[in-house]
Design an enzyme around this catalytic site. Structure first.
Site, PDB file in Angstrom:
ATOM      1  N   GLU A  96      42.666  13.521  56.622  1.00 32.98           N
ATOM      2  CA  GLU A  96      43.828  13.093  57.419  1.00 32.98           C
ATOM      3  C   GLU A  96      43.414  12.729  58.848  1.00 32.98           C
ATOM      4  OE1 GLU A  96      46.665  12.504  56.088  1.00 32.98           O
ATOM      5  OE2 GLU A  96      46.061  13.307  54.145  1.00 32.98           O
ATOM      6  N   ASP A 120      38.268   9.199  53.109  1.00 35.07           N
ATOM      7  CA  ASP A 120      37.415  10.107  52.313  1.00 35.07           C
ATOM      8  C   ASP A 120      35.987  10.097  52.864  1.00 35.07           C
ATOM      9  OD1 ASP A 120      39.496  10.771  50.629  1.00 35.07           O
ATOM     10  OD2 ASP A 120      38.917   9.373  49.042  1.00 35.07           O
TER      11      ASP A 120
END
Length: 520
Positions: free
Chosen positions: A375, A459
């Site tokens: 995030e 990611d």
């Protein structure tokens, strides 16, 4: 020649219908025309009784209405085709071997590099079932959950089509406007001088009607599908309370905003879209700030994350990229559902992170930090800022185009309004449902593709930049806890899903970790 559908040599005579059936202030009937693109800009109807068809259709439809219906049917037909492809995946009993192999590899990596839990035990020592075993044991239930949701979505799409046809062919837009004028008349308002006030009534009536039609589906989704698969924690009382609060907030916030928007449209002439864009920019910032800080606490309890090792590690992680974290909250998401989530909000140097209590129970500390690293990657890579900018550009382009089509009252006359008296709010509703609908579909698809790319990048950021090691196992656990789909049709996923599939993400992360090993 005798028709297959009729016993006599010719079909019975049927009354001729001109759509929409209901019109506001009874404008004069439109002349006939042929269904061409140029006829979108003329006031006419397509008279099907005069077309060379095996059985003449006894009705006439204005071209904008006809094109809107055809486009809607085209989109729904394509999405139904995708649903069929995905349903085959859910019904296929063959296990997704590639995904299982990837998860087994992830599990082996976790065992080879154990992290510590709060109690100092090795990760996995306190788990009764391995990830691979859970993946195999939940394959059937995951497919059943996905198939139930997919079948339900097909039903809602069908009802949505019928609702759209009702609005277009029966003339519900002009009918709601007539009701709004009647309600305004009780306060001494008239359509010419008090359009903005009457528009607020129209907004409330149309919003309420939409909520009523959606209510049975919301109830079924929450208390049948989610309950069946073990996710529902909601109660009927809480559900009703949430709905009442949501409607009250919609009217309380939406009505003043709508009034101000319409005032700008009426006041600033041809350049109104510039000022509308400014209003939408302000409103977006306002809602991004107010919604999580004041509105969400009306529905959920926000509790500061307790002092301890986890809070310290999260703050240290945010500090490594200078993320201006000021507060950490835990939200009682388990009050309504066992699904999990986490999000960040705030502007400038006042950022906050919110963790669902369900998430804290589903992953360990290392995995949670890795998920937050993902995030934080969105923020560090400016994905959040870029998405906000794209949204504002979208609004600007939409209202600029709406300004152009204000010069074509023929478009709105086709939907049951007199050419010299189309209310601005109705013009907005119809514009976004007709002219802008194809544009919106294309833009939505492009944004979905971009979102999938951003997920890969976030990611990678968590793994390569922040050196987090629990993202793969953490995402796998969340996927299992939420009964995520294990077999996904690639076209269906590309069109509908803003995130790549679990298998795609795990495979890409494995490649990124292999690159790090070579670099080290």
């Amino acid at each position: 020649m005798t028709s297959f559908f009729f016993s006599s040599s010719s079909p019975p005579s049927l009354p001729s219908l001109t759509f929409p059936l209901y019109t506001h202030n009874s404008p004069p009937p439109l002349p006939a025309c042929t269904p061409t693109l140029s006829s979108l800009y003329t006031s006419c109807t397509v008279d099907f009784t005069s077309l060379s068809l095996p059985t003449p259709l006894p009705f006439a439809i204005p071209p904008p209405v006809l094109f809107t219906i055809l486009f809607t049917l085209l989109v729904v037909g394509f999405e139904y085709y995708l649903d069929v492809r995905q349903a085959r995946q859910f019904r296929d009993k063959e296990e997704p071997k590639e995904l299982f192999e990837i998860v087994a590899k992830v599990e082996k990596e976790v065992k080879d590099k154990p992290s510590k839990t709060k109690d100092g035990e090795k990760e996995g020592d306190n788990k009764k079932e391995s990830l691979s075993s859970r993946m195999r044991s939940q394959f059937t239930s995951s497919s059943a959950y996905g198939l139930d949701k997919l079948t339900f979505s097909q039903l809602t799409k069908l009802v949505s089509i019928l609702e759209t046809l009702a609005y277009l062919l029966l003339g519900l837009f002009p009918y709601f406007w007539t009701l709004s004028c009647a309600a305004g008349a009780k306060f001494g308002w008239n359509e010419k001088d008090d359009e903005i006030k009457i528009s607020c009534f129209f907004f409330i009536i149309s919003t309420f009607a939409g909520e009523i039609t959606q209510l049975p589906f919301s109830l079924y989704s929450q208390f049948v599908i989610e309950e069946k698969h073990g996710f529902n924690k909601n109660t009927l009382g809480l559900f009703v309370t949430d709905k009442l609060k949501s409607q009250a907030l919609t009217y309380a916030i939406g009505s003043p905003f709508l009034a101000l928007l319409l005032k700008i449209v009426h006041t600033f002439g041809e350049k109104f879209y510039i000022y509308v864009w400014g209003l939408l920019l302000f409103f977006s910032i306002f809602m991004l700030t107010v919604y999580p800080a004041f509105i969400m606490p009306m529905f959920n309890k926000f509790t500061p994350l307790e002092e301890g090792e986890l809070k310290t590690k999260i703050e240290d992680l945010a500090g490594t990229i200078n993320y201006p974290l000021t507060k950490l909250f835990v939200i009682d998401g388990s009050k309504r559902s066992s699904h999990s989530n986490a999000f960040m909000f705030g502007f400038g140097k006042n950022k906050r992170i919110v963790l669902f209590d369900t998430l804290l129970n589903q992953v360990n500390e290392n995995e949670l930090l890795s998920i937050l690293g993902h995030e934080l990657g969105h923020w560090a890579l400016s994905h959040t800022a870029i998405n906000f900018l794209v949204t504002q550009l979208y609004f600007g382009a939409a209202f600029y185009t709406f300004g152009i089509f204000q010069d074509y009252p023929q478009l709105y006359a086709a939907f049951g309004f007199p050419m010299d008296g189309v209310p601005s709010i109705v013009a907005l509703f119809l514009f976004f449902q007709t002219v802008w609908a194809p544009v919106d579909k294309v833009i939505s698809f492009l944004l979905t593709l971009n979102s999938r790319s951003c997920e890969y990048q976030a990611d990678k950021y968590s793994i390569a930049k922040l050196r987090q090691t629990g993202l793969k196992s953490g995402l796998t656990k969340i996927h299992l806890e939420n009964l995520g789909a294990m077999k996904v049709d690639w076209i269906y996923s590309m069109y509908h899903h803003s995130h790549p599939t679990l298998g795609e993400r795990l495979k890409r992360m494995g490649e990124e970790e292999a690159k790090l090993v070579k670099m080290d």
